[in-house]
Design an enzyme around this catalytic site. Structure first.
Site, PDB file in Angstrom:
ATOM      1  N   HIS A  99       0.825  -1.076  -0.070  1.00 55.08           N
ATOM      2  CA  HIS A  99       0.021   0.014  -0.044  1.00 55.08           C
ATOM      3  C   HIS A  99       0.761   1.065  -0.039  1.00 55.08           C
ATOM      4  O   HIS A  99       2.250   1.304   0.382  1.00 55.08           O
ATOM      5  CB  HIS A  99      -0.917  -0.014   1.246  1.00 55.08           C
ATOM      6  N   HIS A 101       0.792   5.340   0.918  1.00 59.70           N
ATOM      7  CA  HIS A 101      -0.010   6.453   1.745  1.00 59.70           C
ATOM      8  C   HIS A 101       0.021   7.667   0.833  1.00 59.70           C
ATOM      9  O   HIS A 101       1.013   8.238   0.274  1.00 59.70           O
ATOM     10  CB  HIS A 101       0.653   6.728   3.049  1.00 59.70           C
TER      11      HIS A 101
HETATM   12  P1  AMP Z   1       1.771   0.911   7.212  1.00 63.20           P
HETATM   13  O1  AMP Z   1       2.331   1.104   8.705  1.00 63.20           O
HETATM   14  O2  AMP Z   1       2.672   1.389   6.332  1.00 63.20           O
HETATM   15  O3  AMP Z   1       1.856  -0.660   7.213  1.00 63.20           O
HETATM   16  O4  AMP Z   1       0.305   1.451   7.200  1.00 63.20           O
HETATM   17  C1  AMP Z   1      -0.734   0.811   7.539  1.00 63.20           C
HETATM   18  C2  AMP Z   1      -1.837   1.501   7.796  1.00 63.20           C
HETATM   19  O5  AMP Z   1      -3.086   0.980   7.904  1.00 63.20           O
HETATM   20  C3  AMP Z   1      -1.865   2.404   9.187  1.00 63.20           C
HETATM   21  O6  AMP Z   1      -1.755   3.821   8.743  1.00 63.20           O
HETATM   22  C4  AMP Z   1      -3.016   1.853   9.807  1.00 63.20           C
HETATM   23  O7  AMP Z   1      -3.594   3.172  10.312  1.00 63.20           O
HETATM   24  C5  AMP Z   1      -4.010   1.499   8.778  1.00 63.20           C
HETATM   25  N1  AMP Z   1      -4.958   0.502   8.907  1.00 63.20           N
HETATM   26  C6  AMP Z   1      -4.930  -0.414   9.565  1.00 63.20           C
HETATM   27  N2  AMP Z   1      -6.202  -1.013   9.696  1.00 63.20           N
HETATM   28  C7  AMP Z   1      -7.035  -0.118   8.632  1.00 63.20           C
HETATM   29  C8  AMP Z   1      -8.464  -0.124   8.704  1.00 63.20           C
HETATM   30  N3  AMP Z   1      -9.098  -1.268   9.008  1.00 63.20           N
HETATM   31  N4  AMP Z   1      -8.972   0.736   7.997  1.00 63.20           N
HETATM   32  C9  AMP Z   1      -8.357   1.870   7.304  1.00 63.20           C
HETATM   33  N5  AMP Z   1      -6.918   1.883   7.570  1.00 63.20           N
HETATM   34  C10 AMP Z   1      -6.126   0.879   8.547  1.00 63.20           C
END
Ligand code: AMP
Ligand code: ZN
Length: 134
Positions: A99, A101
């Site tokens: 993913h 951001h």
């Molecule tokens: P990363 O730390 O780059 O792996 O980012 C993962 C992101 O996923 C974090 O910013 C979390 O807040 C987000 N996240 C985790 N679970 C969910 C969810 N159910 N809906 C939306 N975002 C999520």
């Protein structure tokens, strides 16, 4: 992947605030609410991160990142974006499904994502020799 939270969001098994979708990409608001408009752009194909995804998937995600970023700037009142990808636990990746951001930005939003740091004082010539692709 059955136990992957982003695969579940893409399938609709877990609710999300969808921003964009096409045949290869799904984008939705990050649940963290830490930055105004924080958006996640996710490949529909499950892969771990930028290190293992195939180039078609990477292209599709980055194309969607540009589309959504342009929408935020042209239609939603933002002036720019930060685009961030964490790949690997050491980088802060917490969800092991590729993913990117998007943090939409305004010039007066007070966000400092890249605070100034002391110079490391490294030997750039030696660093170049260690890192350049031979
Ligand atoms: P990363 O730390 O780059 O792996 O980012 C993962 C992101 O996923 C974090 O910013 C979390 O807040 C987000 N996240 C985790 N679970 C969910 C969810 N159910 N809906 C939306 N975002 C999520
Ligand atoms: Zn997944």
């Amino acid at each position: 992947m059955t136990d992957c939270i982003f695969c579940k969001i893409i399938k609709g098994d877990i609710p999300s605030f969808k921003i964009y979708e096409d045949d290869k990409v799904f984008a939705f608001l990050d649940i963290a609410e830490d930055y105004y408009g924080h958006t996640l752009v996710v490949s529909k194909q499950h892969c771990t991160n930028i290190l293992d995804c195939d180039s078609q998937t990477l292209n599709a995600v980055m194309h969607a990142v540009q589309k959504i970023s342009r929408h935020y700037v042209e239609d939603c009142g933002f002036q720019g974006v930060n685009v961030i990808n964490n790949s690997g636990e050491c980088s802060g990746q917490s969800v092991m499904h590729f993913h990117v951001h998007i943090l939409p930005r305004k010039s007066d939003d007070g966000v400092d994502l890249w605070p100034a740091r002391e110079k490391l004082g490294v030997d750039l010539k030696a660093l170049h020799e260690a890192l350049r692709m031979k």
